[in-house]
Design a protein around this motif. Structure first.
Motif, PDB file in Angstrom:
ATOM      1  N   ALA A  19       0.755  -1.215   0.045  1.00  0.00           N
ATOM      2  CA  ALA A  19       0.059   0.028  -0.076  1.00  0.00           C
ATOM      3  C   ALA A  19       0.836   1.211  -0.010  1.00  0.00           C
ATOM      4  CB  ALA A  19      -0.969  -0.189   0.990  1.00  0.00           C
ATOM      5  N   HIS A  20       1.970   1.244   0.851  1.00  0.00           N
ATOM      6  CA  HIS A  20       2.689   2.697   1.072  1.00  0.00           C
ATOM      7  C   HIS A  20       3.607   2.621  -0.204  1.00  0.00           C
ATOM      8  CE1 HIS A  20       0.546   3.505   4.644  1.00  0.00           C
ATOM      9  NE2 HIS A  20       0.829   2.404   4.782  1.00  0.00           N
ATOM     10  N   GLY A  21       3.844   1.908  -0.941  1.00  0.00           N
ATOM     11  CA  GLY A  21       4.663   1.929  -2.093  1.00  0.00           C
ATOM     12  C   GLY A  21       4.020   1.918  -3.437  1.00  0.00           C
ATOM     13  N   SER A  34      -1.582   5.117  -4.719  1.00  0.00           N
ATOM     14  CA  SER A  34      -2.927   5.898  -5.120  1.00  0.00           C
ATOM     15  C   SER A  34      -3.943   5.206  -4.151  1.00  0.00           C
ATOM     16  CB  SER A  34      -2.932   5.961  -6.559  1.00  0.00           C
ATOM     17  OG  SER A  34      -3.095   4.426  -6.905  1.00  0.00           O
ATOM     18  N   LEU A  35      -3.890   4.016  -4.245  1.00  0.00           N
ATOM     19  CA  LEU A  35      -5.230   3.348  -3.434  1.00  0.00           C
ATOM     20  C   LEU A  35      -5.345   3.781  -2.104  1.00  0.00           C
ATOM     21  CD1 LEU A  35      -7.280   1.199  -3.053  1.00  0.00           C
ATOM     22  CD2 LEU A  35      -5.484  -0.444  -2.714  1.00  0.00           C
ATOM     23  N   TYR A  36      -4.336   3.821  -1.475  1.00  0.00           N
ATOM     24  CA  TYR A  36      -4.263   4.372  -0.029  1.00  0.00           C
ATOM     25  C   TYR A  36      -4.817   5.821   0.202  1.00  0.00           C
ATOM     26  CZ  TYR A  36      -2.787   5.162   4.689  1.00  0.00           C
ATOM     27  OH  TYR A  36      -2.438   5.420   6.173  1.00  0.00           O
ATOM     28  N   ALA A  37      -4.570   6.725  -0.950  1.00  0.00           N
ATOM     29  CA  ALA A  37      -4.745   8.087  -0.723  1.00  0.00           C
ATOM     30  C   ALA A  37      -6.313   8.142  -1.348  1.00  0.00           C
ATOM     31  CB  ALA A  37      -4.049   8.791  -1.869  1.00  0.00           C
ATOM     32  N   THR A  38      -6.659   7.179  -1.952  1.00  0.00           N
ATOM     33  CA  THR A  38      -8.261   7.240  -2.277  1.00  0.00           C
ATOM     34  C   THR A  38      -9.233   6.865  -1.326  1.00  0.00           C
ATOM     35  OG1 THR A  38      -7.500   6.833  -4.655  1.00  0.00           O
ATOM     36  CG2 THR A  38      -9.698   6.512  -4.020  1.00  0.00           C
ATOM     37  N   HIS A  89     -10.864   9.380   6.885  1.00  0.00           N
ATOM     38  CA  HIS A  89      -9.521   9.385   7.846  1.00  0.00           C
ATOM     39  C   HIS A  89      -8.801   8.356   7.186  1.00  0.00           C
ATOM     40  CE1 HIS A  89     -11.720   5.570   8.676  1.00  0.00           C
ATOM     41  NE2 HIS A  89     -12.620   6.117   8.923  1.00  0.00           N
ATOM     42  N   ASP A  90      -7.487   8.027   7.778  1.00  0.00           N
ATOM     43  CA  ASP A  90      -6.463   7.088   7.320  1.00  0.00           C
ATOM     44  C   ASP A  90      -7.052   5.613   7.408  1.00  0.00           C
ATOM     45  OD1 ASP A  90      -4.630   9.096   6.846  1.00  0.00           O
ATOM     46  OD2 ASP A  90      -3.394   8.733   8.678  1.00  0.00           O
ATOM     47  N   PRO A  91      -7.304   4.981   6.381  1.00  0.00           N
ATOM     48  CA  PRO A  91      -7.696   3.372   6.554  1.00  0.00           C
ATOM     49  C   PRO A  91      -6.740   2.807   7.609  1.00  0.00           C
ATOM     50  CG  PRO A  91      -6.424   4.036   4.426  1.00  0.00           C
ATOM     51  CD  PRO A  91      -6.574   5.187   5.164  1.00  0.00           C
ATOM     52  N   HIS A  92      -7.572   1.858   8.102  1.00  0.00           N
ATOM     53  CA  HIS A  92      -6.663   1.026   9.166  1.00  0.00           C
ATOM     54  C   HIS A  92      -5.989  -0.364   8.332  1.00  0.00           C
ATOM     55  CE1 HIS A  92      -7.031  -2.289  12.346  1.00  0.00           C
ATOM     56  NE2 HIS A  92      -5.845  -1.995  12.520  1.00  0.00           N
ATOM     57  N   VAL A  93      -4.742  -0.105   8.007  1.00  0.00           N
ATOM     58  CA  VAL A  93      -4.104  -0.894   7.249  1.00  0.00           C
ATOM     59  C   VAL A  93      -3.423  -2.020   8.178  1.00  0.00           C
ATOM     60  CG1 VAL A  93      -2.401  -1.627   5.478  1.00  0.00           C
ATOM     61  CG2 VAL A  93      -4.108   0.372   5.517  1.00  0.00           C
ATOM     62  N   SER A  94      -3.814  -3.295   8.269  1.00  0.00           N
ATOM     63  CA  SER A  94      -3.147  -4.063   9.297  1.00  0.00           C
ATOM     64  C   SER A  94      -2.152  -4.776   8.607  1.00  0.00           C
ATOM     65  CB  SER A  94      -4.307  -5.329   9.588  1.00  0.00           C
ATOM     66  OG  SER A  94      -4.756  -5.995   8.207  1.00  0.00           O
ATOM     67  N   HIS A  95      -1.988  -5.110   7.102  1.00  0.00           N
ATOM     68  CA  HIS A  95      -0.793  -5.999   6.234  1.00  0.00           C
ATOM     69  C   HIS A  95      -0.534  -5.046   5.055  1.00  0.00           C
ATOM     70  CE1 HIS A  95      -0.505  -9.002   9.513  1.00  0.00           C
ATOM     71  NE2 HIS A  95      -1.710  -9.224   9.512  1.00  0.00           N
ATOM     72  N   GLU A 129     -14.117   4.675  -8.113  1.00  0.00           N
ATOM     73  CA  GLU A 129     -12.861   5.370  -7.653  1.00  0.00           C
ATOM     74  C   GLU A 129     -11.648   4.429  -7.467  1.00  0.00           C
ATOM     75  OE1 GLU A 129     -12.719   9.162  -5.870  1.00  0.00           O
ATOM     76  OE2 GLU A 129     -14.597   9.217  -5.749  1.00  0.00           O
ATOM     77  N   LEU A 130     -12.104   3.292  -6.889  1.00  0.00           N
ATOM     78  CA  LEU A 130     -10.864   2.153  -6.383  1.00  0.00           C
ATOM     79  C   LEU A 130     -10.372   1.204  -7.537  1.00  0.00           C
ATOM     80  CD1 LEU A 130     -12.216   1.515  -2.867  1.00  0.00           C
ATOM     81  CD2 LEU A 130     -10.375   2.811  -3.542  1.00  0.00           C
ATOM     82  N   ALA A 131     -10.704   1.624  -8.830  1.00  0.00           N
ATOM     83  CA  ALA A 131     -10.443   0.804  -9.666  1.00  0.00           C
ATOM     84  C   ALA A 131      -8.827   0.671  -9.931  1.00  0.00           C
ATOM     85  CB  ALA A 131     -10.888   1.467 -11.197  1.00  0.00           C
ATOM     86  N   ALA A 132      -8.494  -0.771 -10.296  1.00  0.00           N
ATOM     87  CA  ALA A 132      -7.133  -1.064 -10.291  1.00  0.00           C
ATOM     88  C   ALA A 132      -6.601  -1.082 -11.837  1.00  0.00           C
ATOM     89  CB  ALA A 132      -6.700  -2.296  -9.759  1.00  0.00           C
ATOM     90  N   ASN A 133      -5.609  -0.584 -11.922  1.00  0.00           N
ATOM     91  CA  ASN A 133      -5.019  -0.368 -13.376  1.00  0.00           C
ATOM     92  C   ASN A 133      -3.766  -1.269 -13.650  1.00  0.00           C
ATOM     93  OD1 ASN A 133      -2.720   0.925 -12.685  1.00  0.00           O
ATOM     94  ND2 ASN A 133      -3.941   3.153 -12.889  1.00  0.00           N
ATOM     95  N   LEU A 134      -3.305  -1.331 -14.875  1.00  0.00           N
ATOM     96  CA  LEU A 134      -2.176  -2.014 -15.204  1.00  0.00           C
ATOM     97  C   LEU A 134      -1.370  -1.314 -16.359  1.00  0.00           C
ATOM     98  CD1 LEU A 134      -0.620  -4.567 -15.049  1.00  0.00           C
ATOM     99  CD2 LEU A 134      -1.780  -5.682 -16.941  1.00  0.00           C
ATOM    100  N   MET A 135      -0.291  -0.991 -16.079  1.00  0.00           N
ATOM    101  CA  MET A 135       0.758  -0.125 -16.900  1.00  0.00           C
ATOM    102  C   MET A 135       1.717  -0.897 -17.674  1.00  0.00           C
ATOM    103  SD  MET A 135      -1.007   2.779 -16.166  1.00  0.00           S
ATOM    104  CE  MET A 135       0.166   3.923 -16.904  1.00  0.00           C
ATOM    105  N   LEU A 136       1.925  -0.476 -18.764  1.00  0.00           N
ATOM    106  CA  LEU A 136       2.884  -1.055 -19.594  1.00  0.00           C
ATOM    107  C   LEU A 136       4.273  -0.019 -19.612  1.00  0.00           C
ATOM    108  CD1 LEU A 136       3.690  -3.370 -21.777  1.00  0.00           C
ATOM    109  CD2 LEU A 136       3.074  -1.971 -23.454  1.00  0.00           C
TER     110      LEU A 136
END
Length: 296
Positions: free
Chosen positions: A199-201, A205-209, A216-222, A264-271
């Motif tokens: 998430a933090h790497g 963008s998912l974390y920020a969204t 508020h900050d999401p509760h990220v356990s792992h 808004e939480l869609a996942a993308n794939l970049m080439l």
């Protein structure tokens, strides 16, 4: 001496006649005769015995015929080798990928298509963490990357193109209370521990969204850089995993998937590739990955 001189010589040797050889070469006979004479002067002796009816090779001419043909054959081989390399038919392309490229079927499709069109080119494929892909491409360790979007892709030396976009779903333990719901909303996740893909790497963008949507900050356990690790943690009831929809293709004991109503939480794939790259195999692979028409 140039390659054209060898072609002129071989044409005369094969035709046994200057006029016929000149017609074959599409030049006038006097010009051909001058070229052969200049060649003989450079070599230091006659290559042909000329009569009014025909032209025959001297002993030196017969030796030169063998070597001239060998030289032209080697020159053509060299040209063909380079042309094949420039077209991507030979050489090597090194590809790094993150999980969603596989589970969506996009990477597999591209690899199979490339192998079909360029069977003599070598592909080196390896799973590489999203953040590491950008550095590996910049340093020449990789040629192409398949990764979610992240800040490191915004380097001026990199070209990042979106080639996939999928809904985000929730993977959870099959006995989790939320598993009773056919669909989930972001509000349902507000108090839940979340499992994110790095998430933090790579997935910053998912974390920020999430922070924007929840207020508020999401509760990220792992956080994990492995898709299978994320699903394993979800199966072990360590939290709810937010994963791209193609991961539903993975059947993990104890895990169920639920749709998430939040576009808004869609996942993308970049080439990802280098902007300045003259590797023919890389160019050919990028053409396929972009879905462009392949020139035969």
């Amino acid at each position: 001496m140039e390659l054209r001189h060898l072609r002129y010589f071989l044409a005369v040797a094969q035709e046994g006649h200057f006029t016929r050889a000149a017609e074959r070469l599409n030049i006038v006979p006097p010009a051909l005769s001058m070229q052969i004479k200049a060649l003989e002067e450079e070599l230091g002796g006659p290559l042909f015995v000329r009569t009014s009816r025909k032209v025959e090779l001297t002993e030196a001419g017969r030796l030169f015929q063998i070597e001239a043909q060998r030289t032209l054959d080697q020159a053509e081989k060299a040209c063909q080798t380079v042309r094949r390399s420039l077209r991507g038919e030979t050489g090597q392309v090194r590809i790094g990928f993150a999980g969603n490229a596989v589970f969506s079927g996009k990477l597999t499709h591209d690899l199979r298509t490339f192998r079909h069109h360029y069977p003599d080119a070598e592909m080196v494929v390896s799973e590489v963490a999203p953040l590491a892909q950008a550095d590996a491409i910049l340093t020449g360790q990789l040629d192409i990357g398949y990764t979610p979007d992240h800040d490191k892709l915004h380097s001026p030396a990199l070209l990042a193109e979106k080639i996939g976009l999928w809904k985000r779903i929730v993977a959870m333990a099959d006995d989790h209370p939320l598993s009773r719901h056919p669909r989930l909303t972001v509000e349902m996740l507000a108090a839940e521990p979340l499992i994110l893909y790095d998430a933090h790497g790579a997935d910053e963008s998912l974390y920020a969204t999430l922070r924007h949507l929840l207020g508020h900050d999401p509760h990220v356990s792992h956080c994990s850089a492995s898709s299978l690790s994320v699903l394993t943690l979800a199966a072990a009831a360590q939290g709810l995993a937010l994963v791209p929809e193609p991961l539903m293709n993975i059947s993990v004991p104890g895990v169920v998937y639920r749709p998430l109503d939040e576009p808004e939480l869609a996942a993308n794939l970049m080439l990802v590739s280098r902007k300045q790259d003259n590797n023919g195999a890389t160019t050919a692979f990028l053409t396929i990955a972009r879905g462009m028409e392949i020139r035969e």
